[in-house]
Design a protein around this motif. Structure first.
Motif, PDB file in Angstrom:
ATOM      1  N   THR A  29       0.863  -1.172   0.000  1.00  0.00           N
ATOM      2  CA  THR A  29       0.000   0.000   0.000  1.00  0.00           C
ATOM      3  C   THR A  29       0.903   1.227   0.000  1.00  0.00           C
ATOM      4  O   THR A  29       1.889   1.277   0.736  1.00  0.00           O
ATOM      5  CB  THR A  29      -0.908   0.024   1.237  1.00  0.00           C
ATOM      6  N   ALA A  30       0.572   2.198  -0.844  1.00  0.00           N
ATOM      7  CA  ALA A  30       1.323   3.445  -0.910  1.00  0.00           C
ATOM      8  C   ALA A  30       0.352   4.614  -0.853  1.00  0.00           C
ATOM      9  O   ALA A  30      -0.796   4.504  -1.308  1.00  0.00           O
ATOM     10  CB  ALA A  30       2.156   3.507  -2.186  1.00  0.00           C
ATOM     11  N   ILE A  31       0.824   5.721  -0.320  1.00  0.00           N
ATOM     12  CA  ILE A  31       0.023   6.936  -0.215  1.00  0.00           C
ATOM     13  C   ILE A  31       0.764   8.074  -0.900  1.00  0.00           C
ATOM     14  O   ILE A  31       1.937   8.320  -0.605  1.00  0.00           O
ATOM     15  CB  ILE A  31      -0.251   7.319   1.253  1.00  0.00           C
ATOM     16  N   ASP A  32       0.082   8.748  -1.815  1.00  0.00           N
ATOM     17  CA  ASP A  32       0.579  10.009  -2.360  1.00  0.00           C
ATOM     18  C   ASP A  32      -0.166  11.085  -1.590  1.00  0.00           C
ATOM     19  O   ASP A  32      -1.334  11.367  -1.857  1.00  0.00           O
ATOM     20  CB  ASP A  32       0.298  10.098  -3.861  1.00  0.00           C
ATOM     21  N   ALA A  33       0.510  11.674  -0.614  1.00  0.00           N
ATOM     22  CA  ALA A  33      -0.141  12.592   0.321  1.00  0.00           C
ATOM     23  C   ALA A  33      -0.411  13.968  -0.260  1.00  0.00           C
ATOM     24  O   ALA A  33      -1.183  14.738   0.304  1.00  0.00           O
ATOM     25  CB  ALA A  33       0.703  12.721   1.592  1.00  0.00           C
ATOM     26  N   GLY A  59      -0.618  14.467 -10.467  1.00  0.00           N
ATOM     27  CA  GLY A  59      -0.688  13.020 -10.624  1.00  0.00           C
ATOM     28  C   GLY A  59       0.590  12.341 -11.074  1.00  0.00           C
ATOM     29  O   GLY A  59       0.599  11.125 -11.267  1.00  0.00           O
ATOM     30  N   GLY A  60       1.674  13.060 -11.217  1.00  0.00           N
ATOM     31  CA  GLY A  60       2.922  12.452 -11.666  1.00  0.00           C
ATOM     32  C   GLY A  60       3.470  11.411 -10.700  1.00  0.00           C
ATOM     33  O   GLY A  60       3.863  10.313 -11.116  1.00  0.00           O
ATOM     34  N   ASP A  61       3.486  11.742  -9.422  1.00  0.00           N
ATOM     35  CA  ASP A  61       3.966  10.782  -8.425  1.00  0.00           C
ATOM     36  C   ASP A  61       3.002   9.607  -8.302  1.00  0.00           C
ATOM     37  O   ASP A  61       3.423   8.463  -8.161  1.00  0.00           O
ATOM     38  CB  ASP A  61       4.156  11.447  -7.070  1.00  0.00           C
ATOM     39  N   ALA A  62       1.712   9.879  -8.362  1.00  0.00           N
ATOM     40  CA  ALA A  62       0.711   8.808  -8.289  1.00  0.00           C
ATOM     41  C   ALA A  62       0.881   7.831  -9.450  1.00  0.00           C
ATOM     42  O   ALA A  62       0.782   6.616  -9.267  1.00  0.00           O
ATOM     43  CB  ALA A  62      -0.699   9.396  -8.298  1.00  0.00           C
ATOM     44  N   LEU A  63       1.160   8.345 -10.634  1.00  0.00           N
ATOM     45  CA  LEU A  63       1.374   7.475 -11.790  1.00  0.00           C
ATOM     46  C   LEU A  63       2.623   6.616 -11.588  1.00  0.00           C
ATOM     47  O   LEU A  63       2.598   5.414 -11.866  1.00  0.00           O
ATOM     48  CB  LEU A  63       1.491   8.295 -13.070  1.00  0.00           C
ATOM     49  N   LEU A 112      -3.488   5.174  -2.385  1.00  0.00           N
ATOM     50  CA  LEU A 112      -4.331   6.242  -1.862  1.00  0.00           C
ATOM     51  C   LEU A 112      -3.689   7.569  -2.248  1.00  0.00           C
ATOM     52  O   LEU A 112      -2.517   7.797  -1.950  1.00  0.00           O
ATOM     53  CB  LEU A 112      -4.455   6.146  -0.343  1.00  0.00           C
ATOM     54  N   CYS A 113      -4.447   8.410  -2.935  1.00  0.00           N
ATOM     55  CA  CYS A 113      -3.967   9.731  -3.351  1.00  0.00           C
ATOM     56  C   CYS A 113      -4.817  10.784  -2.643  1.00  0.00           C
ATOM     57  O   CYS A 113      -6.040  10.681  -2.634  1.00  0.00           O
ATOM     58  CB  CYS A 113      -4.104   9.898  -4.861  1.00  0.00           C
ATOM     59  N   VAL A 114      -4.154  11.787  -2.095  1.00  0.00           N
ATOM     60  CA  VAL A 114      -4.832  12.816  -1.316  1.00  0.00           C
ATOM     61  C   VAL A 114      -4.389  14.189  -1.820  1.00  0.00           C
ATOM     62  O   VAL A 114      -3.204  14.414  -2.062  1.00  0.00           O
ATOM     63  CB  VAL A 114      -4.463  12.691   0.187  1.00  0.00           C
ATOM     64  N   ASP A 115      -5.340  15.090  -1.962  1.00  0.00           N
ATOM     65  CA  ASP A 115      -4.990  16.475  -2.235  1.00  0.00           C
ATOM     66  C   ASP A 115      -6.112  17.378  -1.756  1.00  0.00           C
ATOM     67  O   ASP A 115      -7.293  17.017  -1.843  1.00  0.00           O
ATOM     68  CB  ASP A 115      -4.716  16.737  -3.712  1.00  0.00           C
ATOM     69  N   PRO A 118      -0.543  -2.217   6.979  1.00  0.00           N
ATOM     70  CA  PRO A 118       0.706  -1.466   6.858  1.00  0.00           C
ATOM     71  C   PRO A 118       0.794  -0.679   5.556  1.00  0.00           C
ATOM     72  O   PRO A 118       0.214  -1.061   4.544  1.00  0.00           O
ATOM     73  CB  PRO A 118       1.784  -2.559   6.901  1.00  0.00           C
ATOM     74  N   VAL A 119       1.531   0.412   5.615  1.00  0.00           N
ATOM     75  CA  VAL A 119       1.769   1.255   4.446  1.00  0.00           C
ATOM     76  C   VAL A 119       3.266   1.192   4.151  1.00  0.00           C
ATOM     77  O   VAL A 119       4.086   1.472   5.029  1.00  0.00           O
ATOM     78  CB  VAL A 119       1.321   2.708   4.707  1.00  0.00           C
ATOM     79  N   ALA A 120       3.621   0.843   2.925  1.00  0.00           N
ATOM     80  CA  ALA A 120       5.025   0.689   2.553  1.00  0.00           C
ATOM     81  C   ALA A 120       5.702   2.026   2.275  1.00  0.00           C
ATOM     82  O   ALA A 120       6.897   2.177   2.516  1.00  0.00           O
ATOM     83  CB  ALA A 120       5.143  -0.215   1.327  1.00  0.00           C
ATOM     84  N   LEU A 121       4.934   2.998   1.773  1.00  0.00           N
ATOM     85  CA  LEU A 121       5.545   4.248   1.338  1.00  0.00           C
ATOM     86  C   LEU A 121       4.527   5.378   1.385  1.00  0.00           C
ATOM     87  O   LEU A 121       3.374   5.196   0.976  1.00  0.00           O
ATOM     88  CB  LEU A 121       6.046   4.093  -0.104  1.00  0.00           C
ATOM     89  N   VAL A 122       4.964   6.527   1.879  1.00  0.00           N
ATOM     90  CA  VAL A 122       4.173   7.751   1.813  1.00  0.00           C
ATOM     91  C   VAL A 122       5.028   8.773   1.079  1.00  0.00           C
ATOM     92  O   VAL A 122       6.174   9.017   1.458  1.00  0.00           O
ATOM     93  CB  VAL A 122       3.784   8.284   3.209  1.00  0.00           C
ATOM     94  N   VAL A 123       4.458   9.364   0.017  1.00  0.00           N
ATOM     95  CA  VAL A 123       5.185  10.300  -0.835  1.00  0.00           C
ATOM     96  C   VAL A 123       4.598  11.694  -0.669  1.00  0.00           C
ATOM     97  O   VAL A 123       3.374  11.857  -0.631  1.00  0.00           O
ATOM     98  CB  VAL A 123       5.075   9.871  -2.315  1.00  0.00           C
TER      99      VAL A 123
END
Length: 119
Positions: A5-9, A14-18, A40-43, A85-90
């Motif tokens: 699971t990854a989160i684009d905070a 959308g570049g990082d999400a892609l 999960l993408c948040v803005d 668990p979340v592997a990465l938050v960007v």
């Protein structure tokens, strides 16, 4: 791939999400992906959420978008709760490129979000 699971905070355009989608769902274009991965993408800006949705939809099949991707029009502080668990938050801090309103991330909200991510 297919597990994490990854989160684009701060989804922005959308570049990082892609990039995250390409890592989490590397064979998604084969239309045979059964993946447990989640993105999960948040803005805080609705325009950013829509741009992210469009960018991801150009890469991911509709079933993967529906099953494995969530785009939230919300602040990254507090960071939305994710089961497991979340592997990465960007984070890509600053402002939405091309947006004349120049709504920017703040130090206070980022510190809160980073604290949430560390937990």
């Amino acid at each position: 791939p297919h597990v994490d699971t990854a989160i684009d905070a701060t989804a922005g355009n959308g570049g990082d999400a892609l990039a995250l989608a390409q890592m989490l769902f590397p064979d998604a274009t084969d239309h045979q992906t059964t993946s447990k991965a989640r993105l999960l993408c948040v803005d805080i800006q609705e325009q950013a959420c829509e741009k992210t949705r469009q960018k991801l939809a150009s890469f991911l099949p509709a079933d993967v978008m529906h099953r494995n991707v969530q785009i939230l029009h919300a602040s990254h502080a507090p960071l939305p709760h994710v089961d497991g668990p979340v592997a990465l938050v960007v984070y890509n801090l600053g402002y939405l490129p091309g947006d004349s309103s120049l709504q920017t991330t703040t130090t206070e909200s980022t510190i809160i979000s980073l604290a949430d991510a560390s937990l």
